[in-house]
Design a protein around this motif. Structure first.
Motif, PDB file in Angstrom:
ATOM      1  N   ASN A   1       0.809  -1.226   0.000  1.00  0.00           N
ATOM      2  CA  ASN A   1       0.000   0.000   0.000  1.00  0.00           C
ATOM      3  C   ASN A   1       0.842   1.276   0.000  1.00  0.00           C
ATOM      4  O   ASN A   1       0.325   2.363   0.257  1.00  0.00           O
ATOM      5  CB  ASN A   1      -0.957   0.032   1.200  1.00  0.00           C
ATOM      6  N   GLY A   2       2.126   1.138  -0.284  1.00  0.00           N
ATOM      7  CA  GLY A   2       2.985   2.315  -0.339  1.00  0.00           C
ATOM      8  C   GLY A   2       2.836   3.053  -1.658  1.00  0.00           C
ATOM      9  O   GLY A   2       2.459   2.477  -2.675  1.00  0.00           O
ATOM     10  N   SER A   3       3.144   4.339  -1.646  1.00  0.00           N
ATOM     11  CA  SER A   3       3.055   5.163  -2.850  1.00  0.00           C
ATOM     12  C   SER A   3       4.118   6.251  -2.796  1.00  0.00           C
ATOM     13  O   SER A   3       4.106   7.082  -1.878  1.00  0.00           O
ATOM     14  CB  SER A   3       1.671   5.806  -2.964  1.00  0.00           C
ATOM     15  N   PRO A   4       5.055   6.285  -3.753  1.00  0.00           N
ATOM     16  CA  PRO A   4       6.040   7.371  -3.779  1.00  0.00           C
ATOM     17  C   PRO A   4       5.384   8.747  -3.879  1.00  0.00           C
ATOM     18  O   PRO A   4       5.849   9.705  -3.263  1.00  0.00           O
ATOM     19  CB  PRO A   4       6.873   7.059  -5.026  1.00  0.00           C
ATOM     20  N   THR A   5       4.300   8.842  -4.654  1.00  0.00           N
ATOM     21  CA  THR A   5       3.631  10.135  -4.804  1.00  0.00           C
ATOM     22  C   THR A   5       3.038  10.605  -3.483  1.00  0.00           C
ATOM     23  O   THR A   5       3.168  11.777  -3.106  1.00  0.00           O
ATOM     24  CB  THR A   5       2.522  10.049  -5.867  1.00  0.00           C
ATOM     25  N   GLN A   6       2.374   9.695  -2.765  1.00  0.00           N
ATOM     26  CA  GLN A   6       1.805  10.057  -1.462  1.00  0.00           C
ATOM     27  C   GLN A   6       2.906  10.528  -0.518  1.00  0.00           C
ATOM     28  O   GLN A   6       2.754  11.530   0.195  1.00  0.00           O
ATOM     29  CB  GLN A   6       1.081   8.845  -0.854  1.00  0.00           C
ATOM     30  N   ALA A   7       4.019   9.802  -0.505  1.00  0.00           N
ATOM     31  CA  ALA A   7       5.131  10.172   0.375  1.00  0.00           C
ATOM     32  C   ALA A   7       5.714  11.526  -0.025  1.00  0.00           C
ATOM     33  O   ALA A   7       6.090  12.335   0.833  1.00  0.00           O
ATOM     34  CB  ALA A   7       6.206   9.090   0.333  1.00  0.00           C
TER      35      ALA A   7
END
Length: 506
Positions: free
Chosen positions: A65-71
């Protein structure tokens, strides 16, 4: 709930909008184009994100559920006394040519109109989101910083919103050809796939039907689980195909959005032939579905063999030296065979495949591009690009600034050398220093100056699976890997220069 306006801080974007934006930008690592141009807050000079920051952001895609954009939005959204707002986000999205994402914010978040991008790369003057050139630089402004709606158009002054007949202003002009538009001959992608393939009539055509049957219609079942899927990358998935003739192939089925990478590999692999470059055997196509057909490499990737995946035998030290020299030879061929160098831009152990004799073949040329100068003129090997692409743990610092040269491949190759020497993964989230270069800096060098470290300091970090080795030779190999991964480009050798140093070493 307060209405979302152009002056709403990015950190207050609705969850559903953040999720949708992340889906757009995470695909194909498009978030990197945005991350590479965000400047420091409060008028401070320089870019917000360092190479290390971007490496850490990239690892989000390997987390459930990770996202570079969210981070990225979380990190950027809390920086500065004056926090970034939605109009800043749209500004950067347009300057990065991420129009789909900019459209989503303009239409779905601000209830405005889509960014009307014309065929010449300019923005339509009728659009309520206007591009203005201020002091010679691209600047994007949202009118009155209010919630945008169709009703607000009638209240705009002519100097803010030009009439339809007004001159269209170009928002951003790349200083080098954009890889995403690279084609066979003239940098324009043909609409008809059959016309494209006609330029390569000498390439063997494999039966798409036979390949589809042999892979169970490209079923998503891995070889390990009894299927045919070998792996998956940014541009497509690779399958093992056994034809009735007995021929065993590796087939890369390109994703629908990556026809240009298909063309790029086709162009390069029909031009460059070398024993250490993965040979292209042919193609298989049906409609808009495009496949590249390669020789099947029975020993898989160097990444997996270093890690002894599936209980494969360790690679002996002698073979590691051989792999180092031959990969260097293959990349040097790319850099020096033609008048202008071809730069791979994604050299990594996962893209180095091993045949039955452990001879390496460099593959995956979807990101490769032409350099600006012949390799033998090492003072002029740089170009600029607006696309920041590659795998971050292997990327040189200047790559994040869009600086493209043959020395990008040198840096990446240096990381591969460290993998071969230490037996460690290029990235491991369980390590205190997740990326390999940071591990080397902190654990091997530690408090020592670069010139103070000795062979004895290095010995505990050499991969014990490699068997017997000459510690002095290993130490010299380590020093070469450090030279290849020099942070400053001017202090880093080209691959041709490194090849000579390796010859002297061995």
């Amino acid at each position: 709930m307060q209405p979302i306006t152009a002056n709403t801080e990015i950190r207050h974007l609705r969850s559903r909008d953040r999720c949708h934006l992340s889906k757009i930008l995470d695909a194909g690592d498009r978030w990197k184009d945005l991350a590479a141009i965000i400047t420091k807050p409060d008028g401070e000079q320089g870019l917000l994100l360092t190479a290390s920051n971007i490496r850490l952001l990239e690892q989000q895609k390997y987390i459930p559920n990770g996202s570079p954009t969210q981070a990225l939005l979380d990190y950027w959204g809390t920086k500065g006394r004056k926090r970034p707002v939605i109009k800043d986000l749209i500004d950067y999205l347009i300057r990065s040519e991420l129009y789909h994402a900019a459209d989503y914010i303009a239409v779905n978040v601000l209830n405005g109109e889509a960014i009307n991008k014309c065929g010449d790369g300019s923005l339509n003057g009728d659009n309520m989101l206007q591009s203005k050139l201020v002091n010679g630089a691209s600047h994007f402004s949202l009118v009155n910083a209010t919630t945008l709606s169709s009703d607000s158009l009638s209240n705009l002054n002519d100097d803010i919103l030009p009439q339809k007949k007004s001159i269209k202003q170009t928002l951003f002009t790349p200083t080098a050809p954009n890889l995403s538009t690279l084609s066979i001959e003239d940098n324009s992608v043909c609409d008809d796939v059959s016309n494209i393939l006609a330029a390569y009539s000498e390439i063997k055509r494999y039966s798409f039907s036979l390949i589809s049957q042999s892979t169970k219609n490209f079923a998503e079942i891995s070889v390990k689980d009894g299927g045919f899927k070998i792996g998956e990358g940014a541009f497509g998935s690779v399958y093992m195909s056994s034809l009735p003739s007995g021929e065993i192939l590796a087939v890369k089925k390109l994703k629908n959005d990556f026809r240009n990478q298909f063309l790029n590999e086709l162009k390069i692999l029909t031009k460059f032939r070398h024993e250490n470059l993965l040979p292209l055997l042919g193609i298989a196509c049906e409609g808009t579905v495009l496949c590249l057909v390669y020789e099947f490499m029975v020993n898989g990737s160097l990444l997996d063999r270093i890690a002894c995946v599936d209980d494969s035998s360790p690679i002996a030290w002698k073979n590691r030296m051989n792999i180092t020299v031959k990969v260097c030879d293959g990349v040097c061929h790319l850099h020096s065979f033609d008048e202008k160098p071809y730069i791979h831009r994604d050299i990594k152990s996962a893209n180095i495949l091993l045949d039955k004799h452990l001879n390496p073949k460099v593959g995956d040329f979807g990101l490769a591009r032409v350099g600006s100068q012949a390799e033998n003129d090492i003072t002029r090997t740089s170009a600029k690009t607006t696309n920041i692409i590659g795998t971050s743990v292997y990327m040189a610092p200047e790559a994040f600034r869009g600086d493209v040269s043959v020395k990008l491949d040198t840096f990446s190759f240096g990381v591969v050398m460290l993998e071969l020497l230490t037996g460690l993964s290029p990235y491991d989230s369980d390590r205190d220093e997740p990326d390999l270069l940071s591990f080397v800096e902190e654990r091997i060098l530690g408090e020592f100056d670069e010139n103070e470290i000795t062979a004895e300091h290095l010995q505990p970090f050499i991969d014990p699976k490699a068997g017997q080795f000459d510690i002095e030779l290993a130490f010299k190999y380590f020093k070469l890997s450090r030279l290849a991964t020099e942070q400053r480009k001017k202090n880093r050798p080209t691959m041709v220069q490194l090849k000579e140093l390796l010859k002297n070493l061995i």
